[in-house]
Write a protein that holds these residues in place. Structure first.
Motif, PDB file in Angstrom:
ATOM      1  N   GLN A  98       0.851  -1.205   0.000  1.00 23.27           N
ATOM      2  CA  GLN A  98       0.000   0.000   0.000  1.00 23.27           C
ATOM      3  C   GLN A  98       0.894   1.266   0.000  1.00 23.27           C
ATOM      4  N   PRO A  99       0.825   2.078  -1.062  1.00 22.91           N
ATOM      5  CA  PRO A  99       1.805   3.157  -1.214  1.00 22.91           C
ATOM      6  C   PRO A  99       1.676   4.302  -0.210  1.00 22.91           C
ATOM      7  N   GLU A 100       0.529   4.461   0.432  1.00 20.52           N
ATOM      8  CA  GLU A 100       0.399   5.581   1.385  1.00 20.52           C
ATOM      9  C   GLU A 100       0.920   5.258   2.780  1.00 20.52           C
ATOM     10  N   LEU A 101       1.350   4.016   2.970  1.00 21.62           N
ATOM     11  CA  LEU A 101       1.816   3.601   4.298  1.00 21.62           C
ATOM     12  C   LEU A 101       3.135   4.275   4.663  1.00 21.62           C
ATOM     13  N   ASP A 102       3.187   4.836   5.870  1.00 20.78           N
ATOM     14  CA  ASP A 102       4.441   5.385   6.376  1.00 20.78           C
ATOM     15  C   ASP A 102       5.215   4.371   7.208  1.00 20.78           C
ATOM     16  N   PHE A 103       4.495   3.435   7.832  1.00 22.95           N
ATOM     17  CA  PHE A 103       5.125   2.714   8.929  1.00 22.95           C
ATOM     18  C   PHE A 103       4.387   1.412   9.215  1.00 22.95           C
ATOM     19  N   VAL A 104       5.144   0.341   9.445  1.00 20.74           N
ATOM     20  CA  VAL A 104       4.538  -0.948   9.782  1.00 20.74           C
ATOM     21  C   VAL A 104       5.183  -1.506  11.055  1.00 20.74           C
ATOM     22  N   ILE A 105       4.331  -1.818  12.020  1.00 24.59           N
ATOM     23  CA  ILE A 105       4.775  -2.568  13.201  1.00 24.59           C
ATOM     24  C   ILE A 105       4.541  -4.047  12.893  1.00 24.59           C
ATOM     25  N   GLY A 106       5.567  -4.844  12.995  1.00 26.16           N
ATOM     26  CA  GLY A 106       5.422  -6.286  12.800  1.00 26.16           C
ATOM     27  C   GLY A 106       5.235  -6.955  14.152  1.00 26.16           C
ATOM     28  N   SER A 107       4.048  -7.514  14.370  1.00 26.50           N
ATOM     29  CA  SER A 107       3.724  -8.082  15.684  1.00 26.50           C
ATOM     30  C   SER A 107       3.351  -9.554  15.587  1.00 26.50           C
ATOM     31  N   LEU A 108       3.361 -10.182  16.732  1.00 27.82           N
ATOM     32  CA  LEU A 108       2.884 -11.561  16.861  1.00 27.82           C
ATOM     33  C   LEU A 108       1.957 -11.593  18.064  1.00 27.82           C
ATOM     34  N   HIS A 109       0.673 -11.788  17.808  1.00 35.02           N
ATOM     35  CA  HIS A 109      -0.303 -11.841  18.904  1.00 35.02           C
ATOM     36  C   HIS A 109      -0.830 -13.249  19.113  1.00 35.02           C
ATOM     37  N   ASN A 110      -0.452 -14.148  18.220  1.00 36.51           N
ATOM     38  CA  ASN A 110      -1.064 -15.479  18.230  1.00 36.51           C
ATOM     39  C   ASN A 110      -0.021 -16.583  18.286  1.00 36.51           C
ATOM     40  N   MET A 111      -0.439 -17.707  18.813  1.00 41.96           N
ATOM     41  CA  MET A 111       0.352 -18.915  18.678  1.00 41.96           C
ATOM     42  C   MET A 111       0.440 -19.245  17.181  1.00 41.96           C
ATOM     43  N   VAL A 253      11.464   8.384  13.653  1.00 42.08           N
ATOM     44  CA  VAL A 253      10.159   8.620  13.030  1.00 42.08           C
ATOM     45  C   VAL A 253      10.244   8.147  11.578  1.00 42.08           C
ATOM     46  N   TYR A 254       9.087   7.880  10.989  1.00 40.06           N
ATOM     47  CA  TYR A 254       9.065   7.290   9.646  1.00 40.06           C
ATOM     48  C   TYR A 254       8.146   8.080   8.723  1.00 40.06           C
ATOM     49  N   ASP A 255       8.627   8.261   7.499  1.00 43.73           N
ATOM     50  CA  ASP A 255       7.831   8.878   6.448  1.00 43.73           C
ATOM     51  C   ASP A 255       7.975   7.971   5.226  1.00 43.73           C
ATOM     52  N   LYS A 256       6.894   7.315   4.844  1.00 38.85           N
ATOM     53  CA  LYS A 256       6.939   6.327   3.749  1.00 38.85           C
ATOM     54  C   LYS A 256       8.072   5.316   3.976  1.00 38.85           C
ATOM     55  N   HIS A 257       8.158   4.824   5.179  1.00 37.03           N
ATOM     56  CA  HIS A 257       9.119   3.777   5.608  1.00 37.03           C
ATOM     57  C   HIS A 257      10.550   4.297   5.738  1.00 37.03           C
ATOM     58  N   ILE A 258      10.772   5.596   5.493  1.00 32.68           N
ATOM     59  CA  ILE A 258      12.142   6.096   5.602  1.00 32.68           C
ATOM     60  C   ILE A 258      12.355   6.656   7.012  1.00 32.68           C
ATOM     61  N   PRO A 259      13.330   6.075   7.734  1.00 35.54           N
ATOM     62  CA  PRO A 259      13.528   6.514   9.115  1.00 35.54           C
ATOM     63  C   PRO A 259      14.325   7.813   9.222  1.00 35.54           C
ATOM     64  N   THR A 260      13.953   8.635  10.204  1.00 34.62           N
ATOM     65  CA  THR A 260      14.711   9.832  10.556  1.00 34.62           C
ATOM     66  C   THR A 260      14.902   9.823  12.061  1.00 34.62           C
TER      67      THR A 260
END
Ligand SMILES: [Zn+2]
Ligand SMILES: [Zn+2]
Length: 264
Positions: A98-111, A253-260
């Motif tokens: 999705q091109p408008e995404l700035d940032f993704v948290i990768g989580s694990l909530h499940n077995m 901080v992140y802007d379109k996945h680019i960290p600053t």
């Protein structure tokens, strides 16, 4: 102080309560400089099984509608908390393009699906063996997740299952796994978060932060995991103090996945 809250949920999360505009108002009132909305999508459902595909429509609509009112008050970023990427990496890659995404948290909530796929929230932790069986599975999944760096920017709440377990449960026996996870995060240019769990979890992060620094870790976000406006930003001053105390000089901080990096 440049306060950021990079882990927040709106009513678009299954357990969320308020629209983004209310969360953003709360962020302004709390003196934050940036708010990133990270509503949930989990590829595994609460009790196991693959979830229906995600519709970006409502999240994009809510984000675009909130932007103009906060233009001069707050930097708003568009993120998502994506759960269970290792169990269907192709879908994660597809959805997260999705091109408008700035940032993704990768989580694990499940077995893992092999262990039934139940959300950790619903498991019973009255016996230490059950806790450690859940943690064995959790860290095995995390070792898979860090090999999919294209599916996340920062690794979500590494110590997540401890929220639900008795305080005597320790992560000592997972030290090697955690070290491997943190090394892979650094090697692949990814980061971690200090998740304050609405101000309830600060000090338990210390050993993770120290190991991450030892591995050369620099990229780190801070988030409250607020699901209500009144919880936005909870624990940020304490989290920043702990970061400084463990040798960090920046939050990311992140802007379109680019960290600053922003000075603490
Ligand atoms: Zn989470
Ligand atoms: Zn969350």
């Amino acid at each position: 102080m440049y306060y950021i809250d990079y882990h927040t949920h709106t009513l678009l999360s299954p357990d969320g309560n308020a629209p983004l505009s209310a969360m953003a108002e709360a962020a302004v009132a709390a003196g934050l400089s940036q708010l990133c909305v990270t509503d949930h999508y989990d590829r595994i459902m609460e009790h196991g099984g693959i979830a229906p595909d995600y519709d970006w429509g409502p999240a994009l609509e809510q984000f675009r509608a909130a932007l103009p009112a906060f233009r001069d008050k707050l930097v708003l970023r568009f993120g998502i908390e994506y759960g269970s990427a290792p169990f269907d990496p192709d879908y994660a890659r597809r959805m997260l393009s999705q091109p408008e995404l700035d940032f993704v948290i990768g989580s694990l909530h499940n077995m893992s699906p092999e262990q039934g796929g139940e959300d950790f929230y619903f498991l019973s932790y009255d016996r230490p063996e059950t806790c450690y069986a859940a943690l064995d599975d959790y860290f095995a999944s995390m070792l898979r997740l860090v090999e999919l760096p294209e599916t996340y920017d920062i690794l979500g709440h590494i110590i997540y299952p401890l929220r639900y377990m008795p305080p005597e449960i320790r992560l000592d026996r997972y030290q090697d796994a955690i070290d491997t996870v943190l090394r892979r995060v650094v090697e692949t240019g990814r980061g971690i978060e200090l998740n304050t769990y609405c101000g309830k979890t600060i000090e338990p992060w210390r050993p993770i932060l120290e190991r991450y620094r030892d591995c050369g870790g620099e990229l780190i976000t801070v988030g409250s995991d607020a699901h209500y406006p009144e919880r936005v930003g909870l624990g940020l001053p304490e989290a920043y103090a702990l970061l400084r105390d463990t040798g960090f000089r920046y939050v990311t901080v992140y802007d379109k996945h680019i960290p600053t990096q922003m000075a603490l």
